[in-house]
Enzyme design. Structure first.
Site, PDB file in Angstrom:
ATOM      1  N   ASP A 119      59.330   4.523 -18.603  1.00 43.24           N
ATOM      2  CA  ASP A 119      59.877   3.235 -19.047  1.00 43.24           C
ATOM      3  C   ASP A 119      59.541   3.020 -20.519  1.00 43.24           C
ATOM      4  OD1 ASP A 119      61.018   0.727 -19.082  1.00 43.24           O
ATOM      5  OD2 ASP A 119      59.308  -0.281 -18.189  1.00 43.24           O
ATOM      6  N   LYS A 144      52.164 -12.166 -19.356  1.00 49.10           N
ATOM      7  CA  LYS A 144      53.528 -11.648 -19.276  1.00 49.10           C
ATOM      8  C   LYS A 144      53.922 -11.385 -17.834  1.00 49.10           C
ATOM      9  CE  LYS A 144      56.440  -7.930 -21.092  1.00 49.10           C
ATOM     10  NZ  LYS A 144      57.612  -8.460 -21.619  1.00 49.10           N
ATOM     11  N   GLN A 145      55.177 -11.659 -17.513  1.00 51.44           N
ATOM     12  CA  GLN A 145      55.681 -11.222 -16.224  1.00 51.44           C
ATOM     13  C   GLN A 145      56.776 -10.196 -16.460  1.00 51.44           C
ATOM     14  OE1 GLN A 145      56.648 -14.153 -13.267  1.00 51.44           O
ATOM     15  NE2 GLN A 145      57.898 -12.717 -12.109  1.00 51.44           N
ATOM     16  N   VAL A 183      51.012  -9.863 -15.601  1.00 56.05           N
ATOM     17  CA  VAL A 183      49.899  -9.346 -16.389  1.00 56.05           C
ATOM     18  C   VAL A 183      49.053 -10.518 -16.875  1.00 56.05           C
ATOM     19  CG1 VAL A 183      49.272  -8.016 -18.437  1.00 56.05           C
ATOM     20  CG2 VAL A 183      51.279  -7.362 -17.104  1.00 56.05           C
ATOM     21  N   GLU A 233      57.799  -5.593 -12.789  1.00 51.32           N
ATOM     22  CA  GLU A 233      56.954  -5.011 -11.777  1.00 51.32           C
ATOM     23  C   GLU A 233      55.826  -5.931 -11.377  1.00 51.32           C
ATOM     24  OE1 GLU A 233      56.175  -1.592 -10.399  1.00 51.32           O
ATOM     25  OE2 GLU A 233      58.253  -2.192 -10.321  1.00 51.32           O
ATOM     26  N   ALA A 234      55.229  -6.530 -12.361  1.00 50.30           N
ATOM     27  CA  ALA A 234      53.926  -7.138 -12.148  1.00 50.30           C
ATOM     28  C   ALA A 234      53.731  -8.350 -13.043  1.00 50.30           C
ATOM     29  CB  ALA A 234      52.840  -6.107 -12.474  1.00 50.30           C
TER      30      ALA A 234
END
Lengths: 217, 343
Positions: free
Chosen positions: A128, A9-10, A16, A13-14
């Site tokens: 979040d 996953k994008q 993954v 923030e990051a």
């Protein structure tokens, strides 16, 4: 990056990844430099968030709240290695399996409410909360809190109320017609959180803020 | 079919005429005219409802005549009159709605009350061809991250206090920047000369943002910084833009990740800021298949065409606003509108 990893996953923030860590499958969360952000601002936000995320995850873990275990924090590379928990997000559960029985939904709602209450009891603010950041364990169906990228520690009623408000907004916008389920979450939250009365009252204030709130509420 | 759109929810008075040629599928859309007149208060001041309404009343008839002349049509060619029902400032809204009602009765036309935010979204979709984007709607009064689902534009994130444009406008007043052509535009130009990044509060709560803290902080320190020479006005504009735009891009990206969307559409007055568009583009480049759609000042900044466009789409589904329901409202959330025209 480390070999044998698979991007799963994008987020905002990051990136993954799923990959090996000490002979086991691990989640590898890498915060990469954001081209759009001024480098100084980017560095400040990234390093602060890596530290906050690791700290809050550890704090939850100590309090026996179901969250991924942190294996390793690589501050230089802005990477956190953590436990991989097989399961689906509450978002996917609600989107891809619509029309579950009310009873099943109620069980999930209660589990979410309890988890949030326990988290706020130790003054962790998730920052979040969305249905994408609530995971259901494949094995037991238990609700796991994930993605503490915007989390921090605070005792303020205000911060806890806004945390709930963020979830409420994500809930009703992503899953229309689930107001009942959110009410069940708050009910379970009310029973498990220490200062729930004040927090839920504050939540009503937070709802009324903002410039374009409907007059009808 | 031709729609007349009247917009005056804030300090811009906009009149637009749009044609939908129904003989093709989808209808061929032609913009016949798009005229605007802006009320500029003196530097250091914001626009007050009373003065803004007075401005609209003084210019609207002339502007409608200009729009008709430019389009080379007469009132009898018009099928429907669309006006902004809200959200916006009460005085300016009602001054324009009164004209819409009067024209509808004089010319015997139907009326359609339009949600201002939906107007921005529909205009952006029409101009850019974006199919189902995450919409960042940023203006003087609104900051929302929106996505469409099940017949409504749903708000995923928004400003918890003041709008981003309001934050910029109010900071422009601190620096006494001119309101002509727009305070935000003058900040954008000055920001290009800024070099030092000031450490400003950065407030993101999930997909929501807050701008009041950053505004208070920079307002409280601006005079001292200028006096000591530590930071110039340009540095402050630069830092404010870099900080608040980063917050907007971050929350937009979070919504994209949450929903699983690849397209972004930027609308609203702040949306014509080139630095914001550039940052959004850089964000999209780092996402697989990411695409950014934006429009220029003709369609980004409040205008009559967007009201005509959104009104026309509703009108084609059989929607009209009966005369006794043509009142205006300062509060009218984007997700209150049933978007019957969307798939």
């Amino acid at each position: 990056m480390i070999p044998d990893v698979q991007l799963i996953k994008q987020g905002a923030e990051a990136r993954v990844y799923l990959g090996p860590f000490c002979q086991r499958q691990a989640i590898i969360k890498e915060r990469f430099a954001k081209a759009y952000r001024h480098p100084t601002l980017d560095k400040k936000l990234t390093s602060r968030r890596v530290i906050q995320e690791a700290r809050c995850l550890y704090r939850c873990q100590k309090a026996l709240i179901d969250t991924p275990t942190v294996y390793l924090v690589d501050l230089d590379q802005s990477v956190i290695y953590m436990e991989y928990i097989p399961g689906i997000s509450v978002r996917d559960y609600l989107v891809t399996e619509p029309g579950q029985e009310a009873e099943a939904q109620h069980r999930v709602a209660v589990a979410i409410g309890k988890a949030l209450g326990a988290m706020h009891n130790i003054d962790v603010i998730h920052g979040d909360l969305t249905t994408s950041n609530l995971l259901m364990r494949e094995t037991s169906g238990a609700v796991v809190l994930i993605d503490f990228g915007l989390s921090y520690v605070s005792q303020l009623i205000e911060d806890k109320a806004v945390d709930l408000y963020v979830l409420e907004r994500a809930f009703v916008s992503t899953h229309p017609n689930t107001e009942v389920m959110f009410a069940q979450i708050l009910e379970a939250y009310g029973e498990s959180s220490k200062a729930s009365k004040q927090i839920l009252k504050k939540l009503e204030d937070v709802r009324l803020r903002g410039r374009k709130r409907s007059m009808l509420g | 079919m031709i729609a007349l759109g009247l917009e005056g929810s804030a300090n811009k008075l906009g009149i637009g005429l749009i044609r939908h040629d129904m003989s093709t599928t989808p209808p061929t859309v032609t913009i016949l005219s798009n005229v605007r007149h802006t009320y500029h208060p003196p530097p250091g001041e914001g626009f007050l409802p009373k003065d803004t309404a007075q401005h609209h009343r003084a210019h609207i008839l002339e502007l409608i005549r200009n729009a008709l002349d430019e389009a080379k049509i007469t009132p009898k060619d018009i099928s429907v009159i669309c006006f902004t029902k809200g959200p916006g400032m009460g005085g300016p809204l009602t001054s324009v709605a009164t004209v819409a009602r009067t024209l509808a009765l004089m010319w015997n036309k139907e009326l359609v009350g339009v949600n201002h935010c939906v107007g921005h979204i529909e205009m952006g979709r029409q101009i850019t061809g974006a199919q189902n984007p995450v919409v960042l709607y940023v203006s003087g009064g609104n900051t929302q991250v929106i996505a469409y689902a099940e017949k409504r534009y749903r708000i995923f994130g928004e400003a918890l206090d003041i709008a981003v444009g309001n934050c910029l406008d109010r900071f422009a007043r601190v620096l006494n920047l001119p309101n002509d052509p727009a305070p935000g535009y003058n900040i954008e130009q000055l920001a290009k000369k800024g070099t030092k990044l000031i450490d400003l509060p950065y407030t993101v709560k999930g997909m929501d943002v807050s701008f009041s803290g950053v505004l208070s902080y920079i307002e409280a320190n601006a005079k001292a910084w200028l006096a000591s020479g530590e930071y110039t006005a340009a540095d402050m504009c630069f830092s404010l833009q870099e900080t608040v735009f980063a917050m907007l891009v971050e929350t937009t990206e979070r919504a994209m990740a949450h929903i699983g969307s690849r397209e972004v559409l930027i609308v609203g007055g702040v949306g014509c800021n080139m630095r914001l568009q550039e940052m959004m583009g850089q964000m999209a480049e780092q996402r697989e298949g990411g695409m950014v759609y934006a429009t220029d000042e003709r369609f980004c900044i409040d205008n009559g065409i967007m009201i005509a466009q959104a009104g026309m789409l509703a009108y084609q589904t059989g929607y009209t606003t009966p005369l006794d329901k043509t009142w205006c409202t300062q509060r009218f959330r984007t997700d209150e509108v049933f978007a019957a025209w969307r798939e």
